[in-house]
Design a protein around this motif. Structure first.
Motif, PDB file in Angstrom:
ATOM      1  N   ASP A 120       0.824  -1.217   0.000  1.00 57.58           N
ATOM      2  CA  ASP A 120       0.000   0.000   0.000  1.00 57.58           C
ATOM      3  C   ASP A 120       0.853   1.260   0.000  1.00 57.58           C
ATOM      4  O   ASP A 120       1.645   1.503   0.912  1.00 57.58           O
ATOM      5  CB  ASP A 120      -0.950   0.019   1.209  1.00 57.58           C
ATOM      6  CG  ASP A 120      -1.870   1.233   1.192  1.00 57.58           C
ATOM      7  OD1 ASP A 120      -2.080   1.804   0.110  1.00 57.58           O
ATOM      8  OD2 ASP A 120      -2.373   1.599   2.268  1.00 57.58           O
ATOM      9  N   VAL A 121       0.688   2.084  -1.044  1.00 51.99           N
ATOM     10  CA  VAL A 121       1.440   3.333  -1.141  1.00 51.99           C
ATOM     11  C   VAL A 121       0.538   4.546  -0.937  1.00 51.99           C
ATOM     12  O   VAL A 121       0.964   5.683  -1.147  1.00 51.99           O
ATOM     13  CB  VAL A 121       2.168   3.439  -2.504  1.00 51.99           C
ATOM     14  CG1 VAL A 121       3.178   2.327  -2.655  1.00 51.99           C
ATOM     15  CG2 VAL A 121       1.178   3.447  -3.669  1.00 51.99           C
ATOM     16  N   GLY A 122      -0.713   4.326  -0.522  1.00 49.99           N
ATOM     17  CA  GLY A 122      -1.618   5.438  -0.290  1.00 49.99           C
ATOM     18  C   GLY A 122      -2.675   5.546  -1.379  1.00 49.99           C
ATOM     19  O   GLY A 122      -2.693   4.772  -2.332  1.00 49.99           O
ATOM     20  N   ARG A 123      -3.543   6.525  -1.256  1.00 48.10           N
ATOM     21  CA  ARG A 123      -4.676   6.679  -2.180  1.00 48.10           C
ATOM     22  C   ARG A 123      -4.256   7.442  -3.431  1.00 48.10           C
ATOM     23  O   ARG A 123      -4.638   8.587  -3.661  1.00 48.10           O
ATOM     24  CB  ARG A 123      -5.842   7.374  -1.475  1.00 48.10           C
ATOM     25  CG  ARG A 123      -6.576   6.494  -0.484  1.00 48.10           C
ATOM     26  CD  ARG A 123      -7.616   7.269   0.284  1.00 48.10           C
ATOM     27  NE  ARG A 123      -8.601   7.909  -0.591  1.00 48.10           N
ATOM     28  CZ  ARG A 123      -9.546   8.730  -0.156  1.00 48.10           C
ATOM     29  NH1 ARG A 123      -9.620   9.019   1.140  1.00 48.10           N
ATOM     30  NH2 ARG A 123     -10.402   9.270  -0.996  1.00 48.10           N
ATOM     31  N   ILE A 124      -3.441   6.783  -4.244  1.00 50.41           N
ATOM     32  CA  ILE A 124      -3.002   7.381  -5.503  1.00 50.41           C
ATOM     33  C   ILE A 124      -3.994   7.042  -6.604  1.00 50.41           C
ATOM     34  O   ILE A 124      -4.882   6.201  -6.425  1.00 50.41           O
ATOM     35  CB  ILE A 124      -1.593   6.886  -5.890  1.00 50.41           C
ATOM     36  CG1 ILE A 124      -1.595   5.367  -6.129  1.00 50.41           C
ATOM     37  CG2 ILE A 124      -0.576   7.264  -4.821  1.00 50.41           C
ATOM     38  CD1 ILE A 124      -0.294   4.818  -6.697  1.00 50.41           C
ATOM     39  N   SER A 125      -3.841   7.683  -7.753  1.00 49.54           N
ATOM     40  CA  SER A 125      -4.685   7.367  -8.903  1.00 49.54           C
ATOM     41  C   SER A 125      -4.141   6.114  -9.587  1.00 49.54           C
ATOM     42  O   SER A 125      -2.994   5.689  -9.345  1.00 49.54           O
ATOM     43  CB  SER A 125      -4.697   8.533  -9.891  1.00 49.54           C
ATOM     44  OG  SER A 125      -3.383   8.789 -10.375  1.00 49.54           O
ATOM     45  N   SER A 126      -4.931   5.517 -10.452  1.00 49.77           N
ATOM     46  CA  SER A 126      -4.484   4.334 -11.188  1.00 49.77           C
ATOM     47  C   SER A 126      -3.331   4.714 -12.123  1.00 49.77           C
ATOM     48  O   SER A 126      -3.372   5.758 -12.778  1.00 49.77           O
ATOM     49  CB  SER A 126      -5.637   3.750 -12.006  1.00 49.77           C
ATOM     50  OG  SER A 126      -6.637   3.236 -11.151  1.00 49.77           O
ATOM     51  N   VAL A 127      -2.317   3.878 -12.157  1.00 46.79           N
ATOM     52  CA  VAL A 127      -1.163   4.103 -13.032  1.00 46.79           C
ATOM     53  C   VAL A 127      -0.889   2.832 -13.824  1.00 46.79           C
ATOM     54  O   VAL A 127      -1.258   1.732 -13.401  1.00 46.79           O
ATOM     55  CB  VAL A 127       0.087   4.494 -12.221  1.00 46.79           C
ATOM     56  CG1 VAL A 127      -0.094   5.847 -11.559  1.00 46.79           C
ATOM     57  CG2 VAL A 127       0.409   3.442 -11.158  1.00 46.79           C
ATOM     58  N   LYS A 128      -0.274   2.990 -14.990  1.00 47.24           N
ATOM     59  CA  LYS A 128       0.055   1.826 -15.809  1.00 47.24           C
ATOM     60  C   LYS A 128       1.089   0.945 -15.121  1.00 47.24           C
ATOM     61  O   LYS A 128       1.048  -0.274 -15.224  1.00 47.24           O
ATOM     62  CB  LYS A 128       0.572   2.278 -17.173  1.00 47.24           C
ATOM     63  CG  LYS A 128      -0.478   2.943 -18.054  1.00 47.24           C
ATOM     64  CD  LYS A 128       0.111   3.311 -19.401  1.00 47.24           C
ATOM     65  CE  LYS A 128      -0.947   3.963 -20.293  1.00 47.24           C
ATOM     66  NZ  LYS A 128      -0.373   4.351 -21.608  1.00 47.24           N
TER      67      LYS A 128
END
Length: 428
Positions: A120-128
């Motif tokens: 878990d790296v936090g509430r980031i956006s979806s990334v490729k």
């Protein structure tokens, strides 16, 4: 804690096709079928980072890093400290064995290093791919330079990752030293900035809040309040900028409501004036109640036409539902009010309507709205006293008390807050 087995290929090859901003000299290694990015030649652990995305499932990325990253991250300091967690003890024991066979960590094959898994790296956006984002973050912790300035969306994700691993200080210092905010502003035209979507504005606001950019915090928080980009339901699967932390989201929603209530009180003030017994027509001997009635009717017609007034029955209103709050730009709303016509019942009754009276008040409101953004210094150091949502509402605000000239920093905040949060306002 996962210890990699001995043996296996340790051939290195350059990164290709990566969207990371880190130095292109960084290498990736194939270790037991797994790609490991080498961020430090003398790295003494392999860090495997995993993250679950709601739409695309689990992503992972592995890096050869130095335990010196704990100097810039409280999270890693606690995780890797011997005697505190099992990871720290296992790493210390593994390192002791490696020193018996190698003179330095540079000589140690990556596949023999102890490995640590972080989820878990936090509430980031979806990334490729998770690798470029984490590579940027870990490179900063290693004191490396990023080859390019990441796009704003990437910077927002980077701030979230830094916050997750309690390393905001290192990223803030990098942003300050490289003058990242100034560089982004220098490349952004006025037209482009004015046309930013809600998501782009929110990304900038989150970056400003986490990475210490006072001018962005005040500018973009004011824009969110003015545009009405507040009050949406929280979706915990969305990136953090859709649910701004530290109660900032609540404060912005409160400020928006306060601004709208103030504008509505101005409308109510004029309706009250023309429905009272006090004569508003000031034409001397020719002043007349007919003129006041005419002005009241035209005023009601104008406010109803532009959607600011809804006539409702007062005998039986069980089926009537309360109106939804205005969702548009408050600056546009004030511009609409500026279009109030100067109605005349005849050619002798000049300036009997509200236009002459309302324009100075709209100027006052426009001036105040320039100061509805969040002050970084006060929000960080004196939030309890500064926040509008925490303040006791004044019972009465009078127009004559409003002045932003020759005011101290904190006094200016109070003058603006008291106007927008007062229970009653005297506009005359």
């Amino acid at each position: 804690m996962v210890l990699s087995p001995s043996g296996g290929s340790n051939a290195a090859r350059p990164i290709s096709g990566s969207s990371s901003g880190v130095d292109s000299a960084i290498e990736t290694l194939e270790v037991n079928g797994e790609t490991v990015t080498e961020l430090a030649a003398d790295g003494d652990i392999v860090l495997r980072i995993e993250h679950e995305f709601p739409s695309t499932g689990k992503h992972s990325a592995s890096f050869r890093v130095s335990t010196s990253i704990s100097d810039h991250s409280k999270y890693f300091e606690l995780l890797l400290q011997p005697g505190r967690f099992g990871e720290g003890e296992s790493i210390s024991a593994r390192h002791s064995k490696l020193r018996e066979h190698y003179k330095s960590m540079v000589e140690v094959p990556t596949n023999e290093l102890p490995a640590v898994r972080v989820r878990d790296v936090g509430r980031i956006s979806s990334v490729k791919s998770l690798a470029p984002l984490c590579a940027d973050f870990l490179s900063i912790l290693h004191g490396k330079e990023l080859q390019t300035i990441p796009p704003v969306a990437n910077l927002a994700n980077l701030a979230i990752v830094a916050d997750r691993f309690d390393a905001l200080g290192a990223v803030r210092e990098y942003m300050r030293r490289k003058k990242i905010f100034r560089a982004i502003d220098g490349k952004t035209t006025v037209k482009t900035d004015a046309g930013l979507s809600e998501e782009r504005v929110r990304q900038r606001l989150l970056i400003a809040m986490m990475l210490d950019c006072p001018q962005w915090l005040e500018k973009y928080s004011a824009r969110i309040v003015a545009k009405g980009w507040v009050g949406s339901e929280v979706d915990l699967t969305e990136p953090l900028w859709w649910d701004l932390p530290s109660r900032l989201e609540e404060e912005l929603a409160y400020r928006r409501d306060s601004v709208l209530e103030t504008i509505q009180s101005l409308q109510a003030f004029f309706l009250g004036q023309y429905t009272s017994r006090e004569r508003q027509c000031k034409l001397g001997y020719d002043s007349s109640p007919q003129c006041d009635s005419f002005q009241l009717g035209e005023m009601v017609r104008f406010f109803t036409k532009v959607g600011m007034l809804k006539l409702q029955g007062g005998v039986f209103g069980g089926s009537d539902e309360p109106s939804e709050p205005y969702i548009g730009d408050v600056v546009s709303l004030l511009d609409t009010l500026r279009q109030t016509p100067e109605y005349q019942i005849d050619r002798f009754h000049n300036h009997c309507g509200i236009r002459t009276k309302i324009l100075p008040l709209l100027d006052l409101l426009s001036e105040a709205i320039l100061h509805i953004g969040i002050c970084s210094e006060c929000w960080a150091n004196d939030r309890q006293q500064y926040a509008w949502m925490n303040a006791k509402r004044p019972l009465l605000w009078k127009r004559g008390t409003f002045s932003l000239r020759a005011q101290s920093h904190r006094s200016k905040h109070i003058v603006v807050r008291e106007m927008f949060t007062a229970t009653e306002r005297e506009w005359s």
